[in-house]
Design an enzyme around this catalytic site. Sequence first.
Site, short mmCIF file in Angstrom:
data_model
loop_
_atom_site.label_atom_id
_atom_site.label_comp_id
_atom_site.label_asym_id
_atom_site.label_seq_id
_atom_site.Cartn_x
_atom_site.Cartn_y
_atom_site.Cartn_z
N LYS A 1 0.81 -1.20 0.00
CA LYS A 1 0.00 0.00 0.00
C LYS A 1 0.85 1.26 0.00
CE LYS A 1 -3.47 -2.23 2.94
NZ LYS A 1 -4.01 -2.26 4.32
N GLY A 2 2.06 1.16 0.50
CA GLY A 2 2.87 2.33 0.84
C GLY A 2 3.09 3.35 -0.25
N GLU B 1 8.02 2.52 -5.80
CA GLU B 1 8.13 2.00 -4.43
C GLU B 1 8.09 3.15 -3.43
OE1 GLU B 1 8.33 -0.34 -2.36
OE2 GLU B 1 9.33 -2.13 -3.11
N ASP B 2 7.65 2.86 -2.22
CA ASP B 2 7.70 3.88 -1.17
C ASP B 2 9.09 3.99 -0.57
OD1 ASP B 2 7.55 1.37 0.03
OD2 ASP B 2 6.01 1.92 1.49
N ASP C 1 14.50 -0.65 1.81
CA ASP C 1 15.17 -0.83 3.10
C ASP C 1 16.20 -1.96 2.95
OD1 ASP C 1 15.90 -1.18 5.71
OD2 ASP C 1 13.89 -1.45 6.50
N LYS D 1 17.05 3.83 2.44
CA LYS D 1 17.79 3.92 3.70
C LYS D 1 19.28 3.81 3.43
CE LYS D 1 14.21 2.65 6.89
NZ LYS D 1 13.66 1.61 7.75
N ASP E 1 3.21 3.66 6.71
CA ASP E 1 2.41 3.44 7.92
C ASP E 1 3.24 2.96 9.09
OD1 ASP E 1 2.98 0.81 6.98
OD2 ASP E 1 1.32 0.08 8.21
N ARG F 1 -0.59 6.91 7.29
CA ARG F 1 -0.34 6.99 5.85
C ARG F 1 -0.78 8.34 5.29
NH1 ARG F 1 1.05 1.81 4.01
NH2 ARG F 1 -0.02 0.09 5.04
P1 5GP Z 1 12.56 -4.06 2.16
O1 5GP Z 1 12.09 -5.32 1.47
O2 5GP Z 1 13.38 -3.18 1.25
O3 5GP Z 1 13.25 -4.36 3.46
O4 5GP Z 1 11.29 -3.27 2.63
C1 5GP Z 1 10.40 -2.76 1.71
C2 5GP Z 1 9.06 -2.51 2.33
O5 5GP Z 1 9.04 -2.56 3.76
C3 5GP Z 1 8.64 -1.12 1.96
O6 5GP Z 1 7.98 -1.10 0.72
C4 5GP Z 1 7.77 -0.71 3.14
O7 5GP Z 1 6.45 -1.12 2.92
C5 5GP Z 1 8.35 -1.47 4.31
N1 5GP Z 1 9.30 -0.62 5.06
C6 5GP Z 1 10.64 -0.75 5.10
N2 5GP Z 1 11.19 0.21 5.88
C7 5GP Z 1 10.15 0.97 6.33
C8 5GP Z 1 10.07 2.14 7.16
O8 5GP Z 1 11.04 2.72 7.66
N3 5GP Z 1 8.81 2.63 7.39
C9 5GP Z 1 7.69 2.06 6.87
N4 5GP Z 1 6.52 2.63 7.17
N5 5GP Z 1 7.74 0.97 6.07
C10 5GP Z 1 8.96 0.43 5.81
#
Ligand code: 5GP
Length: 173
Positions: free
Chosen positions: A42-43, A97-98, A101, A129, A157, A163
Amino acid sequence: MGPNGIKHLYTAEQIQTRIRELAREIERDFQGSDLVVVGVLKGAFVFMADLVRALNIPTRCDFLRVQSYDRDRSTGVVRMEFDLTQPITDTDVLLVEDIVDSGRTLRYLLKHLQSKRPRRVRVASLLYKELNPELRPLIDYLGFTVPNVYVIGYGLDSQGRHRGLPFIGYPKS
Ligand code: 5GP
């Protein structure tokens, strides 16, 4: 410091300015293309809504949803909840993408989209990040870099909340 003990990182105004800059780059790169913009729910829904409206090129919008976080913690496993509604074979795709990470979600999605044989896939991410510099080259259009904190607002969120905040910040502990 904003209301409710939330530390501001980027204001609504800074976000809109950055989106306009990204839109100019994307327009230049996708001139004359039949671009499908794919939002990751959703982000990314707030960022995507502003980004497509800032773009002065025709776009088609689609969405997919993956799940990897449970109560603000990464589960380490990415699961597809629903997929695109249209074929993208031989089509230009902009994945929106939002936040990137660990990069697990992005790597999974890039592999997934590539398996559909698109013409090219580019990635726009509102946030990234800085803890994971090896992931930076995977992002073609980046909004902002954030420190290693759990950020909220502007689509992001915390347990389903926040959000709708117009800015990006993090809860002050
Ligand atoms: P990744 O797979 O890169 O670790 O994480 C991607 C997803 O995790 C993002 O699309 C998001 O939905 C969630 N996410 C990762 N870090 C954060 C953060 O700092 N805040 C929020 N709200 N969501 C995060």
